[in-house]
Design an enzyme around this catalytic site. Structure first.
Site, PDB file in Angstrom:
ATOM      1  N   LYS A 137      -9.367  18.937  -9.641  1.00 22.87           N
ATOM      2  CA  LYS A 137      -9.558  20.376  -9.439  1.00 22.87           C
ATOM      3  C   LYS A 137      -9.726  21.073 -10.784  1.00 22.87           C
ATOM      4  O   LYS A 137     -10.603  21.931 -10.964  1.00 22.87           O
ATOM      5  CB  LYS A 137      -8.358  20.977  -8.687  1.00 22.87           C
ATOM      6  N   GLN A 190       0.482  22.491  -5.630  1.00 21.04           N
ATOM      7  CA  GLN A 190       0.057  21.211  -5.058  1.00 21.04           C
ATOM      8  C   GLN A 190       1.152  20.657  -4.127  1.00 21.04           C
ATOM      9  O   GLN A 190       2.307  20.554  -4.524  1.00 21.04           O
ATOM     10  CB  GLN A 190      -0.245  20.212  -6.191  1.00 21.04           C
ATOM     11  N   ASP A 202      -5.515  28.837  -1.581  1.00 12.50           N
ATOM     12  CA  ASP A 202      -5.426  27.671  -0.698  1.00 12.50           C
ATOM     13  C   ASP A 202      -5.469  28.089   0.776  1.00 12.50           C
ATOM     14  O   ASP A 202      -5.673  27.264   1.656  1.00 12.50           O
ATOM     15  CB  ASP A 202      -4.109  26.916  -0.959  1.00 12.50           C
TER      16      ASP A 202
END
Ligand code: NAD
Length: 290
Positions: free
Chosen positions: A53, A97, A120
């Site tokens: 990412k 994460q 997200d």
């Protein structure tokens, strides 16, 4: 005829180019889209996702603020960090994460993120907006799958889509997006409580596998010519591979003889997830500057 292999890398690249161009416009105004990437612990898969990412962000001209925390970090420490990142004007998006170490409640951490920075799309406000069809961040993997289907002009209106998996990050949101009026698919959701999975998957014009079970979907579970989207990323032991494992999807590779379209693993849905993340980050930066 074997299925057309869907090139998620190429389609993802196109999306990334779009995000890069939008970033360049912002940079001319002195704004650099910035994503704070928080990783607690050293889960090898998480480490590789995070670096992929961050590489993609850099390639698009965006910044990432890389925050690595020990697995012993307490929930209170993580929540304090999130509060600080929420206040930081230079940070446009926050990505924590998952999975977090077991002693930290993921729910509380996700809910602590400012929804305006929730790139997200996991915050309850983002989920609510998605369900209501209001503007907001869409979760990257389901958004990526929908974008793939649209880019390939696979007919969605009136199609029967079967989603195998009901997780909060893939199955549930994807099923929801596919039923939106502007998509108009008819959706069946299958899960561990489904009796006779094949009875449902065989009816699918679009079959989406997001179960996390290697080769769960066999060729005889697929309608001839169906579009098969394999979200699964599973590590299976392989002594001939350098790393001792190889990646394998939820769909048996032999399905290529039965499907009309199919995504490879890797190189299908994965690159789309990253592309949609970049798009969400640039969108977060644009929104704050309107
Ligand atoms: P999860 O474990 O949270 O959920 C799996 C779902 O599949 C569950 O809802 C369960 O009910 C269902 N399921 C499991 N076994 C089943 C079976 N035999 N029959 C029917 N349903 C079954 O997983 P997740 O987080 O949704 O991820 C699913 C897969 O997608 C994993 O392999 C994960 O690594 C992968 N993934 C890939 C990306 C990407 O970018 N490519 C992103 C997220 C997740």
């Amino acid at each position: 005829m074997p299925a057309v292999l869907i090139d998620g890398k190429a389609i993802g690249l196109k999306i990334r180019e779009g995000a890069k161009a939008r970033t360049a416009v912002l940079r001319e105004r002195g704004i650099v889209p910035c994503l704070a990437v928080v990783l607690a612990g050293e889960d090898p898969a998480s480490l590789s996702y995070v670096s992929a990412k961050e590489r993609a962000l850099a390639e698009a001209g965006m910044e990432s603020r890389d925050i690595r925390l020990p697995a012993s970090t307490t929930e209170a420490e993580l929540l304090a960090l999130i509060a600080e990142l929420n206040r930081d004007e230079k940070v446009h998006g926050i990505l924590v994460q998952l999975p977090l170490p077991a002693h930290i409640a993921e729910d509380r951490v996700i809910t602590a993120i400012d929804p305006a920075k929730d790139v997200d799309g996991f915050h309850p406000v983002s989920v609510g907006n998605m369900v209501l069809g209001r503007p907001g961040f869409l979760p990257c993997t389901p958004f990526g799958v929908l974008t793939l289907l649209r880019e390939l002009h696979i007919p969605l209106a009136g199609a029967h889509a079967v989603v195998v998996g009901r997780s909060n990050i893939v199955g549930k949101p994807l099923a929801n997006l596919l039923t939106r009026k502007d998509v108009n698919a008819t959706v069946t959701i299958c899960h561990t409580g489904t009796k006779d999975l094949a009875r449902f998957t065989r009816e699918a014009d679009i079959l989406i596998a997001a179960a996390g079970k290697p080769a769960l979907i066999k060729p005889d579970m697929i309608k001839k010519g169906a579009a098969v989207i394999d979200v699964g990323v599973n590590r299976v032991p392989d002594s001939t591979a350098k790393k001792g494992y190889r990646l394998c999807g939820d769909v048996d590779p032999a399905a290529v003889e039965q499907a009309g379209y199919i995504t490879p693993v890797p190189g299908g849905v994965g690159p789309m997830t990253i592309a949609m993340l970049l798009q969400n980050v640039v969108q977060a930066a644009e929104r704050r500057t309107i």
